[in-house]
Motif scaffolding. Structure first.
Motif, short mmCIF file in Angstrom:
data_model
loop_
_atom_site.label_atom_id
_atom_site.label_comp_id
_atom_site.label_asym_id
_atom_site.label_seq_id
_atom_site.Cartn_x
_atom_site.Cartn_y
_atom_site.Cartn_z
N THR A 1 -9.24 -3.74 -2.02
CA THR A 1 -8.63 -4.72 -2.93
C THR A 1 -7.83 -3.98 -4.01
O THR A 1 -6.69 -4.33 -4.31
CB THR A 1 -9.72 -5.58 -3.61
OG1 THR A 1 -10.70 -5.94 -2.65
CG2 THR A 1 -9.13 -6.83 -4.23
N MET A 2 -8.44 -2.95 -4.58
CA MET A 2 -7.78 -2.20 -5.65
C MET A 2 -6.52 -1.49 -5.16
O MET A 2 -5.54 -1.39 -5.90
CB MET A 2 -8.76 -1.16 -6.23
CG MET A 2 -9.81 -1.75 -7.14
SD MET A 2 -9.15 -2.52 -8.64
CE MET A 2 -8.41 -1.11 -9.48
N GLY A 3 -6.57 -1.01 -3.91
CA GLY A 3 -5.39 -0.33 -3.36
C GLY A 3 -4.17 -1.24 -3.38
O GLY A 3 -3.05 -0.82 -3.71
N GLU A 4 -4.39 -2.52 -3.05
CA GLU A 4 -3.28 -3.48 -3.03
C GLU A 4 -2.82 -3.79 -4.46
O GLU A 4 -1.61 -3.89 -4.73
CB GLU A 4 -3.71 -4.77 -2.32
CG GLU A 4 -2.57 -5.67 -1.90
CD GLU A 4 -1.62 -5.02 -0.89
OE1 GLU A 4 -0.42 -5.36 -0.94
OE2 GLU A 4 -2.06 -4.18 -0.07
N GLY B 1 2.70 -0.79 -9.06
CA GLY B 1 3.87 0.05 -8.74
C GLY B 1 5.15 -0.77 -8.59
O GLY B 1 6.25 -0.31 -8.93
N GLU B 2 5.00 -2.01 -8.11
CA GLU B 2 6.17 -2.89 -7.92
C GLU B 2 6.54 -3.63 -9.21
O GLU B 2 7.50 -4.41 -9.22
CB GLU B 2 5.85 -3.91 -6.82
CG GLU B 2 5.73 -3.29 -5.44
CD GLU B 2 4.99 -4.19 -4.44
OE1 GLU B 2 5.02 -5.43 -4.61
OE2 GLU B 2 4.37 -3.65 -3.51
N GLY B 3 5.74 -3.45 -10.27
CA GLY B 3 6.05 -4.11 -11.55
C GLY B 3 5.62 -5.57 -11.61
O GLY B 3 5.96 -6.28 -12.56
N VAL C 1 -9.87 4.25 -8.24
CA VAL C 1 -8.63 3.98 -7.48
C VAL C 1 -7.46 3.82 -8.45
O VAL C 1 -6.36 4.35 -8.23
CB VAL C 1 -8.78 2.70 -6.62
CG1 VAL C 1 -7.48 2.37 -5.89
CG2 VAL C 1 -9.93 2.85 -5.62
N HIS C 2 -7.67 3.07 -9.51
CA HIS C 2 -6.63 2.84 -10.53
C HIS C 2 -7.36 2.44 -11.81
O HIS C 2 -8.30 1.65 -11.75
CB HIS C 2 -5.68 1.71 -10.09
CG HIS C 2 -4.54 1.50 -11.04
ND1 HIS C 2 -4.68 0.77 -12.21
CD2 HIS C 2 -3.26 1.93 -11.02
CE1 HIS C 2 -3.53 0.77 -12.86
NE2 HIS C 2 -2.64 1.47 -12.15
#
Length: 343
Positions: free
Chosen positions: A143-146, A152-154, A175-176
């Motif tokens: 989930t966190m990866g997405e 990253g896409e803003g 992960v973030h």
């Protein structure tokens, strides 16, 4: 009209998000503890909160019939300076019925929810995007990866978790960075003090208490009048039967202390939460302008260490009768929010 309050600002997390010292929880506007308010009234309350210094607004894709809450917030945002607002919404609860809360955390679902929320809110980005409840069938890393990709896409600026267990918080944060953790926290629900608050402080994660007035309990209306007939509190373990009768004694103790501090019981309950640390930003909700002003004025209530102890002692946690929420929500709370290991 309450005087204009200069709302202090605080940093949530360590990634740069700065918000008003408390936020406004929009959930109740579209009904849960009461009937939904008319749309114009709801919009007027959100605007008034902004004009009184609140810039942090909390909604979710599950609030209101057909996502009404996000649509309303979106309408208000068109009339306010977007760059001065910190907007939080959530995904992950995809259905609620009497017996269960259905939670979904797959990467595809996370992305589709984010894109749908952006459309409903009419914005290009969400400041703080929360996983509303943890899907215990999906490794949190997936989930966190997405969500990391969406950053990253803003499309989102910061990531939050709600009702996550310590293990899930640590793994997600690896992960973030997690900016905020939203948890129930109030004078009569303090289970996060033992492990979760220290963990958030270790990792530099802000804490956003929901239901900081005890689902309105410390505002006293349910105690001195009654729970509204169409309210979900009619079925809440702490507001029903013998439990409620026992809990009323707690309210009257807080009412007495509030008189001593020259404030209302709700203000005292909020001030107590506000005094728990500079990394804590409660998000009380209300459907009345008068109560909104009262909540905002709780920022002025100053409490010493001795006052805080006296307030805590008036609400011994072991004396609070009843589960903190309905059974179906207990099953998706932090206590049961571990996820499988990454594949």
């Amino acid at each position: 009209m309450a005087e204009q309050v200069e709302m202090p600002r605080v940093k949530l997390g360590t990634q740069g998000l700065e918000v008003s010292k408390f936020g406004y929880g929009c959930m109740g506007l579209t009904g849960i503890y009461n009937s939904p308010v008319p749309e114009e009234e709801g919009i007027a309350i959100i605007k008034e909160a902004f004009h009184k210094g609140i810039t942090f607004f909390d909604t979710s894709d599950i609030y209101g019939v057909n996502h009404a809450n996000e649509y309303w917030v979106g309408k208000v945002l068109k009339e306010l300076p977007r760059e001065n607002i910190q907007l939080a919404t959530k995904f992950g609860i995809c259905g609620i019925d009497a017996s269960q809360v259905i939670v979904k955390g797959s990467p595809e679902y996370a992305r589709s929810c984010c894109e749908a929320s952006l459309k409903r809110l009419g914005v290009d980005y969400i400041d703080l995007y929360y996983i509303h409840r943890i899907d215990t069938t999906v490794p949190i890393e997936e989930t966190m990866g997405e969500l990391k990709k969406l950053v990253g896409e803003g499309k989102i600026k910061y990531i939050g978790l709600s009702e996550a267990s310590p293990d899930t918080i640590r793994r997600a944060h690896a992960v973030h960075p997690i900016t905020a953790l939203q948890m129930e926290y109030s004078l009569w629900t303090r289970d996060i003090e033992e492990e979760i608050i220290p963990l958030c402080r270790e990792l530099g994660i802000g804490i956003v208490p929901y239901s900081p007035v005890g689902r309105g309990f410390f505002a006293g209306k349910a105690v001195v009048e009654s729970v509204p007939p169409n309210s979900s509190l009619q079925h809440h373990p702490r507001f029903t039967g013998e439990n409620f009768d026992k809990n009323k004694a707690i309210y009257f103790r807080i009412e007495k202390l509030a008189k001593k501090h020259g404030c209302t019981p709700a203000q005292l309950a909020l001030a107590w939460v506000l005094h728990q640390g500079n990394d804590i930003v409660p998000i009380p909700g209300t459907t009345k302008i008068k109560n909104l002003h009262e909540n905002i004025d709780s920022v002025k209530v100053k409490l010493t260490k001795d006052d805080l102890k006296e307030i805590c002692d008036a609400v011994p946690v072991n004396e609070v009768a009843g589960l903190k929420t309905m059974e179906a929500f207990v099953r998706v709370s932090a206590r049961f929010a571990n996820t499988p290991p990454p594949k």
